[in-house]
Motif scaffolding. Structure first.
Motif, PDB file in Angstrom:
ATOM      1  N   GLU A   1       0.880  -1.168   0.000  1.00  0.00           N
ATOM      2  CA  GLU A   1       0.000   0.000   0.000  1.00  0.00           C
ATOM      3  C   GLU A   1       0.913   1.212   0.000  1.00  0.00           C
ATOM      4  O   GLU A   1       1.763   1.334   0.894  1.00  0.00           O
ATOM      5  CB  GLU A   1      -0.902   0.044   1.241  1.00  0.00           C
ATOM      6  CG  GLU A   1      -2.109  -0.832   1.160  1.00  0.00           C
ATOM      7  CD  GLU A   1      -3.011  -0.742   2.382  1.00  0.00           C
ATOM      8  OE1 GLU A   1      -2.756   0.063   3.309  1.00  0.00           O
ATOM      9  OE2 GLU A   1      -3.981  -1.519   2.427  1.00  0.00           O
ATOM     10  N   ASN A   2       0.754   2.085  -0.980  1.00  0.00           N
ATOM     11  CA  ASN A   2       1.606   3.273  -1.083  1.00  0.00           C
ATOM     12  C   ASN A   2       3.082   2.901  -1.008  1.00  0.00           C
ATOM     13  O   ASN A   2       3.852   3.505  -0.263  1.00  0.00           O
ATOM     14  CB  ASN A   2       1.253   4.293   0.005  1.00  0.00           C
ATOM     15  CG  ASN A   2      -0.197   4.709  -0.063  1.00  0.00           C
ATOM     16  OD1 ASN A   2      -0.734   4.916  -1.151  1.00  0.00           O
ATOM     17  ND2 ASN A   2      -0.847   4.812   1.075  1.00  0.00           N
ATOM     18  N   THR A   3       3.470   1.861  -1.740  1.00  0.00           N
ATOM     19  CA  THR A   3       4.842   1.337  -1.871  1.00  0.00           C
ATOM     20  C   THR A   3       5.383   0.657  -0.614  1.00  0.00           C
ATOM     21  O   THR A   3       6.518   0.198  -0.614  1.00  0.00           O
ATOM     22  CB  THR A   3       5.854   2.418  -2.331  1.00  0.00           C
ATOM     23  OG1 THR A   3       6.089   3.345  -1.260  1.00  0.00           O
ATOM     24  CG2 THR A   3       5.377   3.163  -3.561  1.00  0.00           C
ATOM     25  N   ARG A   4       4.613   0.555   0.460  1.00  0.00           N
ATOM     26  CA  ARG A   4       5.082  -0.077   1.698  1.00  0.00           C
ATOM     27  C   ARG A   4       4.361  -1.404   1.912  1.00  0.00           C
ATOM     28  O   ARG A   4       3.167  -1.518   1.655  1.00  0.00           O
ATOM     29  CB  ARG A   4       4.825   0.831   2.895  1.00  0.00           C
ATOM     30  CG  ARG A   4       5.648   2.122   2.858  1.00  0.00           C
ATOM     31  CD  ARG A   4       5.301   3.021   4.009  1.00  0.00           C
ATOM     32  NE  ARG A   4       5.871   2.563   5.262  1.00  0.00           N
ATOM     33  CZ  ARG A   4       7.013   3.022   5.775  1.00  0.00           C
ATOM     34  NH1 ARG A   4       7.696   3.951   5.156  1.00  0.00           N
ATOM     35  NH2 ARG A   4       7.461   2.559   6.920  1.00  0.00           N
TER      36      ARG A   4
END
Length: 124
Positions: A113-116
């Motif tokens: 989610e959002n690169t994490r």
């Protein structure tokens, strides 16, 4: 201090950077840091590292901290690397709870989610 997820490592060199805000580079490392967060009662980290679509309330996380965690065993991982958008980590965690020592066996799913990496859900 030794790290709860891997007693042969120092906490400062293992899970602490993730608890302080660094992004975990893989689903397995996120899972290990979440286990350490349970051991160390870091409910804010647990909340932030849980998918927005499935996470419980902060209040319920704080109420669910009665167990004394004793150890972690990673059984297998699937995907969950820098090249993936999802991953699976199967683990067993032992804990002292009502009535003695117990084992939690879970197949956890992780997504980005959002690169994490974040924890999505798990099957027991």
């Amino acid at each position: 201090m030794k790290c709860p997820c891997s007693p042969q490592k120092d906490y400062a060199d293992c899970c602490e950077p993730y608890h302080l805000g660094a992004a975990a580079p893989s689903a397995e490392i996120l899972m290990r840091s979440r286990y350490s967060a349970y051991v160390l009662n870091k409910t804010n980290y647990l909340y932030k590292s849980w998918s927005q679509s499935t996470r419980p309330t902060k209040k319920s996380l704080k109420q669910d901290q009665a167990n004394q965690w004793l150890g972690l065993e990673i059984i297998r991982t699937e995907q969950g690397t820098v090249l993936d958008s999802q991953g699976v980590v199967e683990f067993k965690a032992s804990y002292l709870g009502d009535g003695g020592v117990h084992s939690l066996h879970e197949i956890s799913r992780f997504i980005r989610e959002n690169t994490r990496w974040v924890y999505l859900d798990g099957e027991y």
